[in-house]
Write a protein that holds these residues in place. Sequence first.
Motif, short mmCIF file in Angstrom:
data_model
loop_
_atom_site.label_atom_id
_atom_site.label_comp_id
_atom_site.label_asym_id
_atom_site.label_seq_id
_atom_site.Cartn_x
_atom_site.Cartn_y
_atom_site.Cartn_z
N GLU A 1 -6.68 -0.17 -19.51
CA GLU A 1 -5.28 -0.59 -19.39
C GLU A 1 -4.50 0.38 -18.49
O GLU A 1 -3.64 -0.04 -17.72
CB GLU A 1 -4.63 -0.66 -20.78
N ARG A 2 -4.82 1.64 -18.59
CA ARG A 2 -4.17 2.62 -17.71
C ARG A 2 -4.53 2.35 -16.25
O ARG A 2 -3.66 2.39 -15.37
CB ARG A 2 -4.60 4.03 -18.12
N LEU A 3 -5.80 2.07 -16.00
CA LEU A 3 -6.21 1.73 -14.63
C LEU A 3 -5.53 0.44 -14.17
O LEU A 3 -5.10 0.33 -13.02
CB LEU A 3 -7.73 1.55 -14.58
N ARG A 4 -5.42 -0.54 -15.07
CA ARG A 4 -4.78 -1.80 -14.70
C ARG A 4 -3.31 -1.58 -14.33
O ARG A 4 -2.79 -2.19 -13.39
CB ARG A 4 -4.91 -2.78 -15.86
N THR A 5 -2.65 -0.67 -15.03
CA THR A 5 -1.25 -0.37 -14.72
C THR A 5 -1.13 0.35 -13.37
O THR A 5 -0.25 0.05 -12.57
CB THR A 5 -0.64 0.51 -15.83
N LEU A 6 -2.03 1.30 -13.12
CA LEU A 6 -1.98 2.06 -11.87
C LEU A 6 -2.25 1.19 -10.65
O LEU A 6 -1.78 1.48 -9.55
CB LEU A 6 -3.00 3.20 -11.92
N THR A 7 -3.03 0.12 -10.82
CA THR A 7 -3.41 -0.74 -9.68
C THR A 7 -2.80 -2.13 -9.81
O THR A 7 -3.38 -3.11 -9.36
CB THR A 7 -4.95 -0.84 -9.60
N ALA A 8 -1.62 -2.19 -10.40
CA ALA A 8 -1.01 -3.51 -10.66
C ALA A 8 -0.72 -4.27 -9.38
O ALA A 8 -0.72 -5.51 -9.36
CB ALA A 8 0.29 -3.32 -11.46
N ASP A 9 -0.49 -3.57 -8.25
CA ASP A 9 -0.14 -4.24 -7.00
C ASP A 9 -1.36 -4.50 -6.12
O ASP A 9 -1.21 -4.88 -4.96
CB ASP A 9 0.86 -3.39 -6.23
N ASN A 10 -2.56 -4.30 -6.65
CA ASN A 10 -3.79 -4.47 -5.86
C ASN A 10 -4.66 -5.53 -6.53
O ASN A 10 -5.28 -5.29 -7.58
CB ASN A 10 -4.54 -3.13 -5.78
N ALA A 11 -4.68 -6.73 -5.93
CA ALA A 11 -5.42 -7.84 -6.54
C ALA A 11 -6.92 -7.55 -6.61
O ALA A 11 -7.59 -7.90 -7.59
CB ALA A 11 -5.17 -9.13 -5.74
N ALA A 12 -7.47 -6.93 -5.56
CA ALA A 12 -8.90 -6.63 -5.57
C ALA A 12 -9.25 -5.65 -6.69
O ALA A 12 -10.25 -5.80 -7.38
CB ALA A 12 -9.32 -6.04 -4.22
N ARG A 13 -8.38 -4.65 -6.90
CA ARG A 13 -8.62 -3.71 -7.98
C ARG A 13 -8.52 -4.38 -9.35
O ARG A 13 -9.26 -4.07 -10.27
CB ARG A 13 -7.61 -2.57 -7.91
N GLN A 14 -7.59 -5.32 -9.49
CA GLN A 14 -7.47 -6.02 -10.75
C GLN A 14 -8.74 -6.81 -11.07
O GLN A 14 -9.17 -6.88 -12.23
CB GLN A 14 -6.26 -6.97 -10.70
N LYS A 15 -9.36 -7.38 -10.04
CA LYS A 15 -10.62 -8.10 -10.26
C LYS A 15 -11.72 -7.13 -10.66
O LYS A 15 -12.52 -7.42 -11.57
CB LYS A 15 -11.03 -8.84 -8.99
N ASP A 16 -11.78 -5.96 -9.99
CA ASP A 16 -12.78 -4.95 -10.37
C ASP A 16 -12.59 -4.51 -11.82
O ASP A 16 -13.56 -4.34 -12.57
CB ASP A 16 -12.67 -3.73 -9.45
N ILE A 17 -11.35 -4.32 -12.22
CA ILE A 17 -11.09 -3.89 -13.59
C ILE A 17 -11.47 -4.98 -14.58
O ILE A 17 -12.00 -4.71 -15.67
CB ILE A 17 -9.61 -3.50 -13.74
N ALA A 18 -11.23 -6.26 -14.21
CA ALA A 18 -11.66 -7.36 -15.07
C ALA A 18 -13.18 -7.37 -15.23
O ALA A 18 -13.71 -7.58 -16.32
CB ALA A 18 -11.16 -8.69 -14.50
N ASP A 19 -13.89 -7.13 -14.10
CA ASP A 19 -15.35 -7.05 -14.19
C ASP A 19 -15.78 -5.87 -15.05
O ASP A 19 -16.72 -5.98 -15.86
CB ASP A 19 -15.95 -6.90 -12.77
N TYR B 1 -5.35 10.01 -6.60
CA TYR B 1 -6.04 10.98 -7.44
C TYR B 1 -5.92 10.63 -8.93
O TYR B 1 -6.84 10.87 -9.71
CB TYR B 1 -5.48 12.38 -7.19
N GLU B 2 -4.79 10.03 -9.32
CA GLU B 2 -4.64 9.61 -10.71
C GLU B 2 -5.61 8.48 -11.04
O GLU B 2 -6.19 8.44 -12.13
CB GLU B 2 -3.19 9.15 -10.96
N ILE B 3 -5.79 7.56 -10.07
CA ILE B 3 -6.77 6.48 -10.27
C ILE B 3 -8.17 7.07 -10.40
O ILE B 3 -8.96 6.68 -11.28
CB ILE B 3 -6.70 5.48 -9.10
#
Length: 452
Positions: free
Chosen positions: A88-106, A41-43
Amino acid sequence: MPLHVRIVIVISIALLVVNATLLIINVGATIDSHAQYARSYEIKRSLSTFQSVITAAESGQRGYLLTGQTGYLEPYYVAMRSWRSELERLRTLTADNAARQKDIADLESFTAAAISRLKATISRSPQPGPNGTADVAGTEQATATMDRVRGIVDRMMAEEDARIEAQRREVLRDLLVAGGLALLTTVVTVAVLIGLNKLLRKYVRDRETAENAMLQANQALNEQVEQRTAELTELSQHLIRVSEEEKARLARELHDTLGSNLTAINMDLNWIQRRLPEGVREVKERLQRALKMLGETVELKHEVIEGLRPSHLDNLGLAFAMRSHCREFTRRTGLPCELDVQEDFDDLDPAWSIAFYRIAQESLTNIAKHAQASKVRIVLAREDGGVRLRIIDDGVGVAEEALSKPKSHGVVGMRERMRQMGGRFQIRKPEEGTGTIVEAFIPATNAAALSA
Protein backbone atom coordinates in the motif's frame (compact mmCIF):
# COMPACT_ATOMS: atom_id res chain seq x y z
CA MET A 1 30.40 61.76 -9.45
CA PRO A 2 31.58 61.57 -13.09
CA LEU A 3 29.14 60.17 -15.68
CA HIS A 4 31.39 57.29 -16.70
CA VAL A 5 31.68 56.19 -13.06
CA ARG A 6 27.89 56.19 -12.73
CA ILE A 7 27.60 54.11 -15.91
CA VAL A 8 30.08 51.57 -14.54
CA ILE A 9 28.14 51.35 -11.25
CA VAL A 10 24.81 50.77 -13.11
CA ILE A 11 26.41 48.05 -15.25
CA SER A 12 27.82 46.36 -12.14
CA ILE A 13 24.43 46.37 -10.42
CA ALA A 14 22.75 44.98 -13.55
CA LEU A 15 25.28 42.16 -13.78
CA LEU A 16 24.80 41.31 -10.12
CA VAL A 17 21.01 41.18 -10.62
CA VAL A 18 21.46 38.83 -13.60
CA ASN A 19 23.79 36.64 -11.57
CA ALA A 20 21.34 36.51 -8.65
CA THR A 21 18.47 35.66 -11.03
CA LEU A 22 20.45 32.76 -12.52
CA LEU A 23 21.24 31.55 -9.02
CA ILE A 24 17.56 31.60 -8.00
CA ILE A 25 16.58 29.67 -11.15
CA ASN A 26 19.31 27.13 -10.51
CA VAL A 27 18.26 26.68 -6.86
CA GLY A 28 14.63 26.15 -7.88
CA ALA A 29 15.61 23.49 -10.41
CA THR A 30 17.84 21.82 -7.82
CA ILE A 31 15.01 21.72 -5.26
CA ASP A 32 12.66 20.13 -7.80
CA SER A 33 15.28 17.57 -8.79
CA HIS A 34 15.93 16.78 -5.13
CA ALA A 35 12.23 16.06 -4.64
CA GLN A 36 12.30 13.65 -7.58
CA TYR A 37 15.43 12.02 -6.21
CA ALA A 38 13.87 11.65 -2.78
CA ARG A 39 10.75 10.08 -4.22
CA SER A 40 12.71 7.58 -6.30
CA TYR A 41 14.90 6.64 -3.33
CA GLU A 42 11.80 6.26 -1.14
CA ILE A 43 10.31 3.89 -3.73
CA LYS A 44 13.56 1.90 -3.75
CA ARG A 45 13.63 1.76 0.03
CA SER A 46 10.00 0.57 0.12
CA LEU A 47 10.78 -2.09 -2.48
CA SER A 48 13.77 -3.23 -0.43
CA THR A 49 11.67 -3.36 2.74
CA PHE A 50 8.95 -5.34 0.96
CA GLN A 51 11.53 -7.80 -0.36
CA SER A 52 12.98 -8.18 3.14
CA VAL A 53 9.49 -8.90 4.50
CA ILE A 54 8.69 -11.67 2.00
CA THR A 55 12.20 -13.09 2.39
CA ALA A 56 11.65 -13.25 6.15
CA ALA A 57 8.40 -15.15 5.57
CA GLU A 58 10.15 -17.63 3.31
CA SER A 59 13.08 -18.02 5.74
CA GLY A 60 10.73 -18.61 8.66
CA GLN A 61 8.83 -21.29 6.76
CA ARG A 62 12.05 -23.04 5.73
CA GLY A 63 13.52 -22.88 9.21
CA TYR A 64 10.36 -24.35 10.69
CA LEU A 65 10.23 -27.21 8.18
CA LEU A 66 13.93 -27.99 8.64
CA THR A 67 14.09 -27.82 12.43
CA GLY A 68 10.51 -28.11 13.66
CA GLN A 69 11.14 -25.18 16.00
CA THR A 70 8.15 -22.84 16.19
CA GLY A 71 10.46 -19.91 16.94
CA TYR A 72 11.26 -19.73 13.22
CA LEU A 73 7.60 -18.92 12.55
CA GLU A 74 7.79 -15.58 14.39
CA PRO A 75 9.28 -13.63 11.41
CA TYR A 76 6.88 -15.58 9.18
CA TYR A 77 3.85 -14.30 11.12
CA VAL A 78 5.28 -10.77 11.20
CA ALA A 79 5.64 -10.87 7.42
CA MET A 80 2.09 -12.23 7.03
CA ARG A 81 0.80 -9.13 8.84
CA SER A 82 2.95 -6.49 7.19
CA TRP A 83 3.49 -7.31 3.51
CA ARG A 84 0.21 -5.75 2.37
CA SER A 85 0.94 -2.49 4.21
CA GLU A 86 4.29 -2.26 2.38
CA LEU A 87 2.50 -2.71 -0.94
CA GLU A 88 0.00 0.00 0.00
CA ARG A 89 2.89 2.35 0.70
CA LEU A 90 4.33 1.60 -2.74
CA ARG A 91 0.90 2.10 -4.30
CA THR A 92 0.65 5.53 -2.67
CA LEU A 93 4.15 6.55 -3.77
CA THR A 94 3.43 5.58 -7.40
CA ALA A 95 -0.18 6.73 -7.59
CA ASP A 96 0.51 8.84 -10.72
CA ASN A 97 2.26 6.02 -12.61
CA ALA A 98 -0.11 3.58 -14.32
CA ALA A 99 2.67 1.13 -15.23
CA ARG A 100 3.84 1.02 -11.63
CA GLN A 101 0.30 0.42 -10.42
CA LYS A 102 0.09 -2.62 -12.71
CA ASP A 103 3.43 -3.91 -11.39
CA ILE A 104 2.19 -3.50 -7.82
CA ALA A 105 -1.04 -5.34 -8.69
CA ASP A 106 1.07 -8.19 -10.10
CA LEU A 107 3.23 -8.14 -6.96
CA GLU A 108 0.13 -8.35 -4.79
CA SER A 109 -1.27 -11.27 -6.80
CA PHE A 110 1.96 -13.30 -6.87
CA THR A 111 2.80 -12.53 -3.22
CA ALA A 112 -0.66 -13.58 -2.08
CA ALA A 113 -0.24 -16.84 -4.01
CA ALA A 114 3.24 -17.43 -2.57
CA ILE A 115 2.12 -16.69 1.00
CA SER A 116 -0.85 -19.02 0.54
CA ARG A 117 1.49 -21.80 -0.62
CA LEU A 118 3.85 -21.19 2.29
CA LYS A 119 0.92 -21.46 4.65
CA ALA A 120 -0.28 -24.63 2.92
CA THR A 121 3.16 -26.28 3.19
CA ILE A 122 3.20 -25.58 6.92
CA SER A 123 -0.29 -27.02 7.41
CA ARG A 124 0.61 -30.08 5.30
CA SER A 125 3.74 -30.76 7.33
CA PRO A 126 2.43 -31.93 10.71
CA GLN A 127 5.83 -33.31 11.79
CA PRO A 128 8.53 -30.92 10.55
CA GLY A 129 12.18 -31.23 11.42
CA PRO A 130 15.26 -33.17 10.33
CA ASN A 131 13.54 -36.53 10.87
CA GLY A 132 10.02 -35.45 10.06
CA THR A 133 8.03 -35.05 6.89
CA ALA A 134 7.93 -31.83 4.93
CA ASP A 135 5.90 -30.74 1.92
CA VAL A 136 8.84 -30.49 -0.53
CA ALA A 137 6.66 -30.02 -3.62
CA GLY A 138 4.69 -27.23 -2.00
CA THR A 139 7.91 -25.56 -0.88
CA GLU A 140 9.32 -25.66 -4.41
CA GLN A 141 6.10 -24.16 -5.81
CA ALA A 142 6.19 -21.39 -3.20
CA THR A 143 9.86 -20.72 -4.01
CA ALA A 144 9.06 -20.48 -7.73
CA THR A 145 6.31 -17.97 -7.03
CA MET A 146 8.62 -16.01 -4.72
CA ASP A 147 11.19 -15.95 -7.53
CA ARG A 148 8.60 -14.28 -9.75
CA VAL A 149 7.94 -11.73 -7.01
CA ARG A 150 11.67 -11.07 -6.65
CA GLY A 151 11.99 -10.72 -10.40
CA ILE A 152 9.33 -8.00 -10.48
CA VAL A 153 10.96 -6.22 -7.53
CA ASP A 154 14.41 -6.39 -9.15
CA ARG A 155 13.01 -5.00 -12.40
CA MET A 156 11.27 -2.15 -10.59
CA MET A 157 14.50 -1.39 -8.68
CA ALA A 158 16.45 -1.34 -11.96
CA GLU A 159 13.90 1.00 -13.54
CA GLU A 160 14.11 3.34 -10.55
CA ASP A 161 17.91 3.30 -10.86
CA ALA A 162 17.58 4.19 -14.53
CA ARG A 163 15.16 7.01 -13.67
CA ILE A 164 17.55 8.36 -11.04
CA GLU A 165 20.42 8.23 -13.52
CA ALA A 166 18.39 10.11 -16.14
CA GLN A 167 17.48 12.75 -13.58
CA ARG A 168 21.10 13.04 -12.54
CA ARG A 169 22.19 13.65 -16.12
CA GLU A 170 19.49 16.24 -16.63
CA VAL A 171 20.45 18.05 -13.43
CA LEU A 172 24.12 17.93 -14.40
CA ARG A 173 23.36 19.44 -17.79
CA ASP A 174 21.28 22.21 -16.23
CA LEU A 175 23.99 22.88 -13.66
CA LEU A 176 26.64 23.13 -16.36
CA VAL A 177 24.56 25.59 -18.39
CA ALA A 178 23.58 27.67 -15.36
CA GLY A 179 27.11 27.48 -13.99
CA GLY A 180 28.59 28.63 -17.28
CA LEU A 181 26.27 31.60 -17.49
CA ALA A 182 26.84 32.45 -13.84
CA LEU A 183 30.60 32.17 -14.32
CA LEU A 184 30.46 34.44 -17.36
CA THR A 185 28.42 37.11 -15.58
CA THR A 186 30.64 36.79 -12.54
CA VAL A 187 33.78 37.27 -14.60
CA VAL A 188 32.31 40.30 -16.34
CA THR A 189 31.09 41.70 -13.01
CA VAL A 190 34.47 41.23 -11.41
CA ALA A 191 36.14 42.90 -14.40
CA VAL A 192 33.79 45.87 -14.19
CA LEU A 193 34.25 46.16 -10.43
CA ILE A 194 38.01 46.02 -10.84
CA GLY A 195 37.79 48.83 -13.36
CA LEU A 196 35.59 50.83 -11.02
CA ASN A 197 38.00 50.20 -8.20
CA LYS A 198 40.87 51.51 -10.30
CA LEU A 199 38.93 54.65 -11.12
CA LEU A 200 38.05 55.36 -7.50
CA ARG A 201 41.26 54.17 -5.79
CA LYS A 202 44.16 55.42 -7.87
CA TYR A 203 45.86 56.90 -4.85
CA VAL A 204 46.07 53.49 -3.05
CA ARG A 205 49.67 52.60 -2.44
CA ASP A 206 51.35 49.47 -3.86
CA ARG A 207 51.51 47.82 -0.50
CA GLU A 208 47.75 48.11 -0.02
CA THR A 209 47.26 46.62 -3.49
CA ALA A 210 49.49 43.68 -2.56
CA GLU A 211 47.62 43.15 0.71
CA ASN A 212 44.28 43.20 -1.10
CA ALA A 213 45.57 40.67 -3.63
CA MET A 214 46.77 38.41 -0.82
CA LEU A 215 43.43 38.72 0.92
CA GLN A 216 41.58 37.71 -2.24
CA ALA A 217 43.91 34.76 -2.73
CA ASN A 218 43.33 33.59 0.85
CA GLN A 219 39.59 33.93 0.44
CA ALA A 220 39.66 31.90 -2.77
CA LEU A 221 41.78 29.25 -1.05
CA ASN A 222 39.37 29.05 1.89
CA GLU A 223 36.42 28.68 -0.45
CA GLN A 224 38.25 25.93 -2.33
CA VAL A 225 39.06 24.12 0.92
CA GLU A 226 35.44 24.38 2.05
CA GLN A 227 34.24 23.12 -1.31
CA ARG A 228 36.64 20.17 -1.28
CA THR A 229 35.64 19.36 2.30
CA ALA A 230 31.97 19.36 1.34
CA GLU A 231 32.69 17.14 -1.67
CA LEU A 232 34.66 14.66 0.44
CA THR A 233 31.90 14.60 3.05
CA GLU A 234 29.29 13.90 0.39
CA LEU A 235 31.49 11.20 -1.13
CA SER A 236 31.99 9.54 2.26
CA GLN A 237 28.26 9.55 2.97
CA HIS A 238 27.56 8.20 -0.52
CA LEU A 239 30.02 5.36 0.04
CA ILE A 240 28.27 4.51 3.31
CA ARG A 241 24.91 4.35 1.54
CA VAL A 242 26.33 2.29 -1.33
CA SER A 243 28.05 -0.04 1.16
CA GLU A 244 24.77 -0.70 3.00
CA GLU A 245 22.91 -1.31 -0.28
CA GLU A 246 25.64 -3.67 -1.49
CA LYS A 247 25.65 -5.57 1.81
CA ALA A 248 21.87 -5.94 1.61
CA ARG A 249 22.13 -7.18 -1.98
CA LEU A 250 24.83 -9.72 -1.09
CA ALA A 251 22.80 -10.92 1.89
CA ARG A 252 19.75 -11.45 -0.34
CA GLU A 253 21.76 -13.33 -2.96
CA LEU A 254 23.40 -15.58 -0.35
CA HIS A 255 20.03 -16.29 1.21
CA ASP A 256 18.26 -16.98 -2.09
CA THR A 257 20.94 -19.13 -3.75
CA LEU A 258 22.99 -20.75 -1.00
CA GLY A 259 19.97 -21.15 1.30
CA SER A 260 17.96 -23.01 -1.31
CA ASN A 261 20.87 -25.32 -2.15
CA LEU A 262 21.62 -26.13 1.49
CA THR A 263 17.95 -26.85 2.11
CA ALA A 264 17.82 -29.25 -0.82
CA ILE A 265 21.04 -31.00 0.30
CA ASN A 266 19.72 -31.38 3.83
CA MET A 267 16.46 -32.92 2.58
CA ASP A 268 18.31 -35.34 0.32
CA LEU A 269 20.73 -36.45 3.06
CA ASN A 270 17.91 -37.01 5.51
CA TRP A 271 16.05 -38.99 2.86
CA ILE A 272 19.13 -41.19 2.34
CA GLN A 273 19.60 -41.61 6.10
CA ARG A 274 16.07 -42.89 6.59
CA ARG A 275 16.47 -45.48 3.83
CA LEU A 276 19.88 -46.93 4.71
CA PRO A 277 19.80 -50.55 5.89
CA GLU A 278 20.88 -51.31 9.44
CA GLY A 279 24.05 -53.16 8.42
CA VAL A 280 25.93 -50.20 6.91
CA ARG A 281 27.16 -48.64 10.15
CA GLU A 282 30.22 -46.94 8.64
CA VAL A 283 28.12 -45.30 5.93
CA LYS A 284 25.65 -44.09 8.55
CA GLU A 285 28.45 -42.57 10.62
CA ARG A 286 29.87 -40.73 7.63
CA LEU A 287 26.39 -39.55 6.70
CA GLN A 288 25.83 -38.31 10.26
CA ARG A 289 29.11 -36.34 10.09
CA ALA A 290 28.01 -34.88 6.76
CA LEU A 291 24.67 -33.81 8.28
CA LYS A 292 26.48 -32.23 11.23
CA MET A 293 28.86 -30.37 8.92
CA LEU A 294 25.89 -29.25 6.82
CA GLY A 295 24.21 -27.86 9.94
CA GLU A 296 27.40 -25.96 10.81
CA THR A 297 27.51 -24.62 7.25
CA VAL A 298 23.90 -23.41 7.55
CA GLU A 299 24.80 -21.67 10.81
CA LEU A 300 27.88 -20.10 9.18
CA LYS A 301 25.73 -18.89 6.29
CA HIS A 302 23.36 -17.32 8.80
CA GLU A 303 26.24 -15.56 10.60
CA VAL A 304 27.62 -14.20 7.31
CA ILE A 305 24.20 -12.92 6.22
CA GLU A 306 23.58 -11.35 9.63
CA GLY A 307 26.96 -9.65 9.44
CA LEU A 308 26.17 -8.18 6.03
CA ARG A 309 22.60 -7.09 6.80
CA PRO A 310 21.04 -8.06 10.17
CA SER A 311 17.60 -9.47 9.42
CA HIS A 312 16.57 -8.86 13.03
CA LEU A 313 17.02 -5.14 12.44
CA ASP A 314 14.69 -5.09 9.43
CA ASN A 315 12.11 -7.51 10.81
CA LEU A 316 12.12 -7.22 14.62
CA GLY A 317 13.46 -3.75 15.33
CA LEU A 318 16.57 -2.09 16.73
CA ALA A 319 16.19 -3.24 20.35
CA PHE A 320 15.88 -6.92 19.42
CA ALA A 321 18.83 -6.64 17.00
CA MET A 322 20.97 -5.01 19.72
CA ARG A 323 20.14 -7.77 22.21
CA SER A 324 20.95 -10.45 19.66
CA HIS A 325 24.28 -8.83 18.76
CA CYS A 326 25.23 -8.44 22.46
CA ARG A 327 24.55 -12.11 23.09
CA GLU A 328 26.64 -13.08 20.07
CA PHE A 329 29.45 -10.73 21.19
CA THR A 330 29.51 -12.34 24.66
CA ARG A 331 29.47 -15.81 23.12
CA ARG A 332 32.45 -15.01 20.86
CA THR A 333 34.61 -12.97 23.24
CA GLY A 334 33.52 -14.04 26.72
CA LEU A 335 33.10 -10.37 27.72
CA PRO A 336 29.85 -9.56 29.59
CA CYS A 337 27.75 -7.17 27.51
CA GLU A 338 24.97 -5.41 29.42
CA LEU A 339 22.24 -3.79 27.31
CA ASP A 340 20.04 -1.08 28.82
CA VAL A 341 17.08 -0.53 26.48
CA GLN A 342 13.70 0.38 27.97
CA GLU A 343 11.62 0.19 24.77
CA ASP A 344 11.53 -1.57 21.40
CA PHE A 345 12.10 1.51 19.18
CA ASP A 346 9.85 0.00 16.50
CA ASP A 347 8.85 3.50 15.34
CA LEU A 348 12.46 4.55 14.68
CA ASP A 349 13.36 5.57 11.14
CA PRO A 350 15.21 2.68 9.37
CA ALA A 351 18.10 5.01 8.54
CA TRP A 352 18.49 5.83 12.25
CA SER A 353 18.29 2.14 13.19
CA ILE A 354 21.04 1.01 10.82
CA ALA A 355 23.26 3.95 11.86
CA PHE A 356 22.94 3.15 15.59
CA TYR A 357 23.38 -0.59 14.95
CA ARG A 358 26.54 -0.13 12.86
CA ILE A 359 28.07 2.22 15.45
CA ALA A 360 27.40 -0.31 18.22
CA GLN A 361 28.78 -3.10 16.00
CA GLU A 362 31.98 -1.18 15.18
CA SER A 363 32.46 -0.13 18.82
CA LEU A 364 32.17 -3.70 20.09
CA THR A 365 34.67 -4.81 17.45
CA ASN A 366 37.14 -2.15 18.61
CA ILE A 367 36.60 -3.12 22.25
CA ALA A 368 37.32 -6.77 21.50
CA LYS A 369 40.50 -5.86 19.59
CA HIS A 370 42.04 -3.05 21.62
CA ALA A 371 40.28 -2.16 24.88
CA GLN A 372 41.38 -5.04 27.15
CA ALA A 373 38.08 -4.50 28.96
CA SER A 374 36.36 -6.77 31.46
CA LYS A 375 32.80 -5.64 30.75
CA VAL A 376 30.78 -3.56 28.31
CA ARG A 377 27.56 -1.62 28.78
CA ILE A 378 25.31 -0.30 26.00
CA VAL A 379 22.60 2.28 26.72
CA LEU A 380 19.99 3.24 24.10
CA ALA A 381 17.44 5.77 25.31
CA ARG A 382 14.98 8.29 23.96
CA GLU A 383 15.49 11.82 25.30
CA ASP A 384 13.47 15.01 24.93
CA GLY A 385 15.76 16.18 22.18
CA GLY A 386 16.17 12.89 20.29
CA VAL A 387 17.71 9.41 20.67
CA ARG A 388 21.10 8.75 22.30
CA LEU A 389 23.36 5.68 22.15
CA ARG A 390 26.26 5.09 24.55
CA ILE A 391 28.79 2.25 24.50
CA ILE A 392 30.83 2.18 27.73
CA ASP A 393 33.78 -0.08 28.55
CA ASP A 394 36.27 -0.24 31.43
CA GLY A 395 39.33 -0.90 29.29
CA VAL A 396 42.61 0.91 28.83
CA GLY A 397 41.03 3.83 26.98
CA VAL A 398 42.06 5.45 23.70
CA ALA A 399 44.63 8.18 23.10
CA GLU A 400 43.56 11.43 21.45
CA GLU A 401 46.21 11.11 18.74
CA ALA A 402 44.88 7.66 17.81
CA LEU A 403 41.48 9.16 16.97
CA SER A 404 43.01 11.61 14.48
CA LYS A 405 45.10 9.05 12.59
CA PRO A 406 44.26 8.82 8.86
CA LYS A 407 43.87 5.04 9.19
CA SER A 408 41.20 5.28 11.88
CA HIS A 409 38.57 4.29 9.33
CA GLY A 410 36.21 2.85 11.92
CA VAL A 411 36.01 6.13 13.83
CA VAL A 412 35.70 8.11 10.61
CA GLY A 413 32.89 5.82 9.44
CA MET A 414 30.95 6.22 12.69
CA ARG A 415 31.38 9.99 12.61
CA GLU A 416 30.22 10.17 8.98
CA ARG A 417 27.14 8.07 9.76
CA MET A 418 26.10 10.58 12.41
CA ARG A 419 26.88 13.50 10.11
CA GLN A 420 24.67 11.90 7.46
CA MET A 421 21.83 11.69 9.98
CA GLY A 422 22.40 15.27 11.14
CA GLY A 423 23.50 13.96 14.52
CA ARG A 424 26.52 14.26 16.80
CA PHE A 425 29.28 11.76 17.58
CA GLN A 426 32.05 11.81 20.15
CA ILE A 427 34.53 9.51 21.89
CA ARG A 428 35.53 10.56 25.39
CA LYS A 429 36.89 9.30 28.68
CA PRO A 430 34.60 8.70 31.66
CA GLU A 431 34.63 11.25 34.47
CA GLU A 432 35.95 8.60 36.85
CA GLY A 433 38.12 5.55 36.27
CA THR A 434 39.46 4.19 33.00
CA GLY A 435 37.79 3.14 29.81
CA THR A 436 36.06 4.79 26.88
CA ILE A 437 32.60 6.15 26.14
CA VAL A 438 31.38 6.17 22.54
CA GLU A 439 28.33 8.41 22.22
CA ALA A 440 26.01 9.04 19.25
CA PHE A 441 23.00 11.35 19.32
CA ILE A 442 20.39 12.14 16.65
CA PRO A 443 18.08 15.07 17.38
CA ALA A 444 14.37 14.54 16.92
CA THR A 445 14.19 17.61 14.66
CA ASN A 446 15.78 15.53 11.87
CA ALA A 447 13.00 12.91 11.81
CA ALA A 448 10.87 14.71 9.24
CA ALA A 449 13.81 15.36 6.93
CA LEU A 450 14.97 11.74 7.05
CA SER A 451 11.53 10.28 6.40
CA ALA A 452 10.91 12.59 3.39
